[in-house]
Write an enzyme that holds these catalytic residues in place. Structure first.
Site, mmCIF file in Angstrom:
data_model
loop_
_atom_site.group_PDB
_atom_site.id
_atom_site.type_symbol
_atom_site.label_atom_id
_atom_site.label_comp_id
_atom_site.label_asym_id
_atom_site.label_seq_id
_atom_site.Cartn_x
_atom_site.Cartn_y
_atom_site.Cartn_z
ATOM 1 N N HIS A 284 0.505 4.325 7.418
ATOM 2 C CA HIS A 284 1.268 4.940 6.103
ATOM 3 C C HIS A 284 1.713 6.454 6.328
ATOM 4 O O HIS A 284 1.941 6.985 6.985
ATOM 5 C CB HIS A 284 0.204 5.199 5.161
ATOM 6 N N SER B 238 0.623 -1.088 -0.050
ATOM 7 C CA SER B 238 0.139 -0.279 0.278
ATOM 8 C C SER B 238 0.720 1.085 0.060
ATOM 9 O O SER B 238 0.534 2.237 -0.443
ATOM 10 C CB SER B 238 -1.212 0.074 1.343
ATOM 11 N N ASP C 83 -1.802 8.033 8.680
ATOM 12 C CA ASP C 83 -2.761 6.630 9.644
ATOM 13 C C ASP C 83 -2.398 6.056 10.310
ATOM 14 O O ASP C 83 -1.064 6.404 10.281
ATOM 15 C CB ASP C 83 -3.966 6.431 8.538
#
Length: 380
Positions: free
Chosen positions: A348, A54, A345
């Site tokens: 990340h 991600s 978050d």
């Protein structure tokens, strides 16, 4: 939201010493950073191909019908600092690491997500590059499956790339040999392995890490066989230092000197030298292979020391900008000073942190990026 990780702790670490050196200082985070190199006036490579999790996904998961909400970055808060100010599938407030490294190489942003391309457009897009990365994925096929429901594991990503190469037909070899293959993967494997709530039945850290390196080697061999020659690789950082893992550390009383989850960080430290050794051996065995690998764990040790991020205005290292200790969703509150936060978050980096990381990958003089940086790799 469960782990989608990657080199979140990479951030300013790569550039800290470089910036201080450029400012004429010998030590200390209070020195002003050297100016970042501007984006290349023209493309330094013809195409970029992105693989991993991600930290470099630009929308593949959003196009997978059975991917769970936990593994999609389609909440309104995501993308608040992206040019469109809308979520695009990037796990960031704006551009992510793949975007910003691509910009240093002369591209506007990362190439598009594979899942967003029509079948007939794949061969044409291969001339500029494609992003195959998928949030939640890891080196092992099983990683992320329970959390995400559907994702593109590394085996899937490599298979889709090799199928795309076949669609290109003759003449693809020269293009691929001059292109950059950018890989950010491995953190999710560490997250799942060290999860205290679902421990491995027969835990053997050395065997586990060796298996990850073996998987990595296999993917690189397949990419090389398909025509890849230039690899930029990021080892997992101190994965135990992201906000979600700090909470685990407190809950299970496994707190290291940085206030992070010790079990996870220990594995990060052990993995890099194993990965670097494998790359050295593989490059000797494979004709024309060149690589740049970033030692994220060592860099993280510097930034998480008291005051380590202050030189880059990264003053909040342990709390997420979006949602604080909670989830970054539609109802989450945002911090007012996003450029001061290391984490967007629970897993990340912010756009600001990723930008510093991209600069380092591109121009680090050899302190954390070995044996050459991406700028030198592109010139080969």
């Amino acid at each position: 939201m469960a782990g989608h990780g990657g080199p979140f702790a990479l951030v300013a670490l790569c550039v800290l010493k470089l910036a201080l050196r450029g400012a004429g200082a010998s030590d200390g985070p209070s020195s002003a950073p050297a100016p970042a190199p501007g984006p290349a006036p023209e493309r330094l490579v013809p195409a970029i191909f992105v693989f991993g999790d991600s930290t470099v996904d630009v929308g593949n998961n959003n196009k997978l019908p059975d991917c769970t909400p936990a593994c999609r970055a389609n909440y309104p808060k995501y993308g608040v600092d992206y040019p469109s100010h809308e979520p695009t599938g990037r796990f960031s407030n704006g551009y992510n690491l793949a975007d910003q490294l691509a910009q240093f190489l002369g591209f506007d942003e990362s190439p598009p997500a594979f899942q967003s391309l029509p079948e007939k457009g794949i061969a044409r897009q291969m001339k500029n590059g494609i992003n195959f990365a998928s949030g939640g994925s890891g080196l092992q096929n099983k990683t992320g499956q329970k959390l995400c429901g559907q994702l593109l594991c590394m085996a899937d990503q490599v298979e889709k790339f090799t199928s795309a190469v076949e669609k290109m037909g003759k003449g693809s070899g020269d293009l691929l040999s001059r292109s950059l293959f950018f890989i950010s993967v491995g953190s999710n494997d560490l997250f799942e392995y060290t999860d205290p709530d679902s421990p491995p039945s027969n835990r053997n850290d050395t065997a586990f890490l060796e298996s990850l390196v073996a998987y990595y080697r296999g993917y690189l061999e397949d990419l090389h066989a398909a025509g890849a020659r230039k690899f930029s690789i990021i080892s997992p950082a101190l994965v135990g230092c992201c906000p979600s893992q700090r909470a685990i550390a407190k809950k299970h009383d496994d707190i290291d000197e940085f206030g992070c989850f010790g079990a996870a960080n220990n594995l990060s430290r052990q993995l890099y030298p194993m990965l670097a050794s494998m790359l050295q051996d593989l490059s000797r065995d494979r004709a024309g292979m060149n690589y740049s690998v970033c030692d994220s764990a060592t860099m993280a040790e510097m930034i998480f020391k008291p005051g380590g991020g202050a030189g880059f205005d990264l003053t909040v290292l342990d709390t997420a900008c979006c949602g604080g200790a909670g989830k970054c969703n539609s109802s989450a509150k945002l911090c007012h000073n996003r450029d001061n936060y290391m984490f967007w978050d629970s897993y990340h980096p912010t756009k600001a942190a990723s930008g510093l990381a991209a600069m380092a990958l591109f121009s680090d003089p050899g302190m954390y990026v070995h044996p050459i940086n991406v700028e030198a790799l592109a010139e080969l």
